[in-house]
Design a protein around this motif. Structure first.
Motif, PDB file in Angstrom:
ATOM      1  N   THR A   1      -2.940   6.634   0.302  1.00 37.58           N
ATOM      2  CA  THR A   1      -2.623   6.189   1.663  1.00 37.58           C
ATOM      3  C   THR A   1      -2.694   4.674   1.780  1.00 37.58           C
ATOM      4  O   THR A   1      -1.808   4.032   2.366  1.00 37.58           O
ATOM      5  CB  THR A   1      -3.596   6.837   2.674  1.00 37.58           C
ATOM      6  OG1 THR A   1      -3.522   8.256   2.554  1.00 37.58           O
ATOM      7  CG2 THR A   1      -3.258   6.415   4.092  1.00 37.58           C
ATOM      8  N   VAL A   2      -3.762   4.091   1.229  1.00 35.69           N
ATOM      9  CA  VAL A   2      -3.913   2.630   1.282  1.00 35.69           C
ATOM     10  C   VAL A   2      -2.798   1.953   0.494  1.00 35.69           C
ATOM     11  O   VAL A   2      -2.227   0.940   0.935  1.00 35.69           O
ATOM     12  CB  VAL A   2      -5.289   2.215   0.735  1.00 35.69           C
ATOM     13  CG1 VAL A   2      -5.396   0.698   0.626  1.00 35.69           C
ATOM     14  CG2 VAL A   2      -6.403   2.759   1.624  1.00 35.69           C
ATOM     15  N   ALA A   3      -2.482   2.487  -0.677  1.00 36.94           N
ATOM     16  CA  ALA A   3      -1.404   1.918  -1.488  1.00 36.94           C
ATOM     17  C   ALA A   3      -0.081   1.952  -0.725  1.00 36.94           C
ATOM     18  O   ALA A   3       0.684   0.982  -0.742  1.00 36.94           O
ATOM     19  CB  ALA A   3      -1.271   2.681  -2.804  1.00 36.94           C
ATOM     20  N   ALA A   4       0.179   3.056  -0.044  1.00 35.62           N
ATOM     21  CA  ALA A   4       1.422   3.168   0.717  1.00 35.62           C
ATOM     22  C   ALA A   4       1.459   2.159   1.858  1.00 35.62           C
ATOM     23  O   ALA A   4       2.520   1.565   2.148  1.00 35.62           O
ATOM     24  CB  ALA A   4       1.565   4.585   1.261  1.00 35.62           C
ATOM     25  N   MET A   5       0.316   1.914   2.507  1.00 38.38           N
ATOM     26  CA  MET A   5       0.268   0.939   3.600  1.00 38.38           C
ATOM     27  C   MET A   5       0.585  -0.466   3.103  1.00 38.38           C
ATOM     28  O   MET A   5       1.337  -1.211   3.744  1.00 38.38           O
ATOM     29  CB  MET A   5      -1.115   0.972   4.265  1.00 38.38           C
ATOM     30  CG  MET A   5      -1.418   2.247   5.033  1.00 38.38           C
ATOM     31  SD  MET A   5      -3.154   2.326   5.570  1.00 38.38           S
ATOM     32  CE  MET A   5      -3.268   0.841   6.563  1.00 38.38           C
ATOM     33  N   ILE A   6       0.018  -0.830   1.962  1.00 43.18           N
ATOM     34  CA  ILE A   6       0.277  -2.166   1.420  1.00 43.18           C
ATOM     35  C   ILE A   6       1.729  -2.276   0.950  1.00 43.18           C
ATOM     36  O   ILE A   6       2.391  -3.305   1.144  1.00 43.18           O
ATOM     37  CB  ILE A   6      -0.693  -2.471   0.268  1.00 43.18           C
ATOM     38  CG1 ILE A   6      -2.124  -2.547   0.804  1.00 43.18           C
ATOM     39  CG2 ILE A   6      -0.328  -3.781  -0.435  1.00 43.18           C
ATOM     40  CD1 ILE A   6      -3.173  -2.779  -0.246  1.00 43.18           C
ATOM     41  N   LEU A   7       2.233  -1.196   0.350  1.00 43.29           N
ATOM     42  CA  LEU A   7       3.617  -1.227  -0.127  1.00 43.29           C
ATOM     43  C   LEU A   7       4.609  -1.285   1.032  1.00 43.29           C
ATOM     44  O   LEU A   7       5.748  -1.738   0.847  1.00 43.29           O
ATOM     45  CB  LEU A   7       3.889   0.000  -1.004  1.00 43.29           C
ATOM     46  CG  LEU A   7       3.187   0.004  -2.365  1.00 43.29           C
ATOM     47  CD1 LEU A   7       3.391   1.336  -3.067  1.00 43.29           C
ATOM     48  CD2 LEU A   7       3.698  -1.142  -3.237  1.00 43.29           C
ATOM     49  N   ASP A   8       4.191  -0.848   2.216  1.00 45.63           N
ATOM     50  CA  ASP A   8       5.043  -0.997   3.387  1.00 45.63           C
ATOM     51  C   ASP A   8       5.216  -2.471   3.759  1.00 45.63           C
ATOM     52  O   ASP A   8       6.229  -2.863   4.352  1.00 45.63           O
ATOM     53  CB  ASP A   8       4.451  -0.234   4.582  1.00 45.63           C
ATOM     54  CG  ASP A   8       4.652   1.271   4.449  1.00 45.63           C
ATOM     55  OD1 ASP A   8       5.526   1.683   3.662  1.00 45.63           O
ATOM     56  OD2 ASP A   8       3.908   2.022   5.118  1.00 45.63           O
ATOM     57  N   VAL A   9       4.191  -3.281   3.419  1.00 46.46           N
ATOM     58  CA  VAL A   9       4.276  -4.725   3.673  1.00 46.46           C
ATOM     59  C   VAL A   9       5.172  -5.388   2.634  1.00 46.46           C
ATOM     60  O   VAL A   9       6.061  -6.181   2.961  1.00 46.46           O
ATOM     61  CB  VAL A   9       2.868  -5.364   3.651  1.00 46.46           C
ATOM     62  CG1 VAL A   9       2.954  -6.889   3.835  1.00 46.46           C
ATOM     63  CG2 VAL A   9       1.979  -4.744   4.714  1.00 46.46           C
ATOM     64  N   SER A  10       4.934  -5.060   1.348  1.00 42.34           N
ATOM     65  CA  SER A  10       5.745  -5.630   0.266  1.00 42.34           C
ATOM     66  C   SER A  10       5.497  -4.831  -0.997  1.00 42.34           C
ATOM     67  O   SER A  10       4.408  -4.299  -1.213  1.00 42.34           O
ATOM     68  CB  SER A  10       5.372  -7.097   0.027  1.00 42.34           C
ATOM     69  OG  SER A  10       6.029  -7.605  -1.110  1.00 42.34           O
ATOM     70  N   ASN A  11       6.518  -4.765  -1.845  1.00 44.00           N
ATOM     71  CA  ASN A  11       6.349  -4.171  -3.170  1.00 44.00           C
ATOM     72  C   ASN A  11       6.513  -5.207  -4.270  1.00 44.00           C
ATOM     73  O   ASN A  11       6.712  -4.873  -5.424  1.00 44.00           O
ATOM     74  CB  ASN A  11       7.337  -3.008  -3.374  1.00 44.00           C
ATOM     75  CG  ASN A  11       8.792  -3.473  -3.258  1.00 44.00           C
ATOM     76  OD1 ASN A  11       9.071  -4.650  -3.008  1.00 44.00           O
ATOM     77  ND2 ASN A  11       9.708  -2.547  -3.431  1.00 44.00           N
ATOM     78  N   GLU A  12       6.406  -6.483  -3.868  1.00 48.23           N
ATOM     79  CA  GLU A  12       6.482  -7.581  -4.827  1.00 48.23           C
ATOM     80  C   GLU A  12       5.112  -7.762  -5.485  1.00 48.23           C
ATOM     81  O   GLU A  12       4.119  -8.058  -4.805  1.00 48.23           O
ATOM     82  CB  GLU A  12       6.885  -8.868  -4.106  1.00 48.23           C
ATOM     83  CG  GLU A  12       6.778 -10.136  -4.947  1.00 48.23           C
ATOM     84  CD  GLU A  12       7.640 -10.092  -6.199  1.00 48.23           C
ATOM     85  OE1 GLU A  12       7.174 -10.561  -7.251  1.00 48.23           O
ATOM     86  OE2 GLU A  12       8.778  -9.572  -6.104  1.00 48.23           O
ATOM     87  N   PRO A  13       4.999  -7.587  -6.817  1.00 50.37           N
ATOM     88  CA  PRO A  13       3.690  -7.646  -7.481  1.00 50.37           C
ATOM     89  C   PRO A  13       2.924  -8.941  -7.232  1.00 50.37           C
ATOM     90  O   PRO A  13       1.701  -8.909  -7.027  1.00 50.37           O
ATOM     91  CB  PRO A  13       4.047  -7.483  -8.961  1.00 50.37           C
ATOM     92  CG  PRO A  13       5.337  -6.738  -8.966  1.00 50.37           C
ATOM     93  CD  PRO A  13       6.074  -7.220  -7.757  1.00 50.37           C
TER      94      PRO A  13
END
Length: 420
Positions: free
Chosen positions: A299-311
């Motif tokens: 869930t946390v990973a998905a929330m951050i990836l909603d902001v950006s998926n740029e490493p």
């Protein structure tokens, strides 16, 4: 169940409950009040959290560090650092950083490094006219190298939690660790020029051979550990046992600074320190079981990836999170709380877990000399007689140096992995 888990955890931490007990009590509360899972799972998870062969490296490396500290090698390493670095402006500060790097490669612990080197060099710096808060800041920031330069207990914990090769973490930590030592040295040089701090007397030629021969045996230990692991001679856990044996031989039979009677207190101190860490690992395993069952990491990973998926952007966000967490939690507690969640995040964007482990250890190392709970700060304050606030202010340039290296690590990840 998730709400009960985190509300109980943060409530207990706010009233000062030790992290290990807070994790255990929060896990029991979540299981009892928020789920139908029987409580018998709790002792099973506690046991499974400790039933790991790589974890044997933790008490063994603690024992090796205690043995080498009891062998009084810090004085020899200070002389070696003086031979190499004392000639530069702010010689005693440079010696502090160099000796901390040497001792960190033996102890694997930031507090042990700060205490061993600081007890010698903080009084010397104050006597030579260095401001006491600055002397404390040098030791506190340099002592954090004990977490980064391999072998590192923090890397052992990360490697076990994240199921990553501890040997690869050790090798990957060499270049960043030496780079940070050089960055601290540059800050020492700038502060020395600003405050007109003196160079130290170069040792006579007759002293040089004696200094090198006395300190050389101590420096062989990290070479044996890293060489043995990298050459496939033994595993990281086995290397810790080799380090203990080597330390006993050097301390008892060569330096003759450890008596057989002194071994009892050494073993007792190691047992106490190991029990604290291992109990924390057990309760952390139960805590991780619950958050994994509730899919919190995903869930946390998905929330951050909603902001950006740029490493790169994600790494900067993680750096801020770890810097904040490091100011309130000790390294082991921060790892057991955050690695399961962050592991899911970095896996989703293809970040190498070995590289991320080194980055995480460096970032958490900053917390060792930042308030309010930086243990190195308390050690340095006790040795220098200065306040935590004064040392923290003097440490700001060193915090900047660490953060600058972290930015470089984010921008040039391949540089970390050159030796792996």
């Amino acid at each position: 169940m998730t709400e009960i888990l985190f509300l109980t955890l943060f409530g207990l931490l706010l009233i000062g409950t030790p992290v290990a007990f807070a994790l255990g009590l929060a896990s029991v509360s979540a299981l009892y009040f928020g789920s139908s899972i029987p409580l018998i799972i709790m002792p099973q998870k506690l046991f499974n959290g400790l039933n790991s062969f790589p974890f044997l490296a933790i008490p063994l490396f603690l024992l090796a560090g205690n043995i080498m500290a009891a062998a009084q090698i810090s004085e020899r390493l200070v002389k070696l650092a003086g031979l190499m670095l004392g000639r530069y402006p702010g010689g005693l500060a440079q010696m502090s950083t160099g000796a901390s790097a040497f001792f960190g490669a033996i102890s694997g612990s930031a507090p042990a490094t700060s205490s061993a080197i600081g007890s010698i060099l903080i009084p010397a710096m104050v006597k030579r006219g260095y401001p006491a808060p600055y002397a404390g800041a040098v030791i506190a920031s340099s002592g954090a190298l004990g977490l980064i330069i391999p072998p590192s207990l923090t890397m052992v914990v990360y490697g076990t939690i994240a199921d990553v090769s501890i040997g690869s973490l050790f090798i990957a930590g060499i270049i960043p660790g030496l780079t940070i030592a050089c960055a601290i040295g540059l800050v020492n040089y700038a502060m020395a020029r600003k405050n007109k701090l003196e160079r130290e007397r170069a040792p006579d030629r007759s002293e040089v051979f004696k200094i090198i021969s006395e300190s050389g045996l101590a420096l062989v230990m990290p070479v044996i550990i890293l060489g043995g692991i990298y050459g496939g001679v033994f595993t990281p856990t086995e290397s810790a046992a080799v380090a203990c044996l080597y330390g006993l031989v050097v301390g008892v039979f060569i330096y003759r600074s450890i008596s057989l009677k002194a071994l009892g207190p050494i073993f007792m101190d190691t047992a106490i320190a190991s029990a604290i860490v291992m109990y924390l690992m057990g309760t952390a395993n139960a805590f991780s079981f619950i958050i994994t069952a509730e899919q919190v990491p995903q869930t946390v990973a998905a929330m951050i990836l909603d902001v950006s998926n740029e490493p790169t952007l994600i790494m900067f966000l993680v750096m801020i999170l770890l810097l904040v967490a490091g100011t309130f939690l000790d390294n082991v507690a921060a790892l057991v709380l955050l690695v399961p969640t962050l592991g899911a995040l970095i896996a989703s964007v293809g970040i190498d877990p070995v590289y991320f482990g080194v980055f995480t250890v460096i970032t958490l190392a900053v917390g060792n000399f930042t308030p309010p709970v930086g243990l190195n700060l308390f050690i340095a304050a006790g040795l220098s007689g200065s306040s935590i606030e004064a040392i923290s202010k003097s440490a700001l340039p060193y915090i900047g140096a660490y953060i600058a290296i972290l930015v470089l690590v984010i921008l040039f990840p391949a540089a970390v992995m050159i030796l792996v």
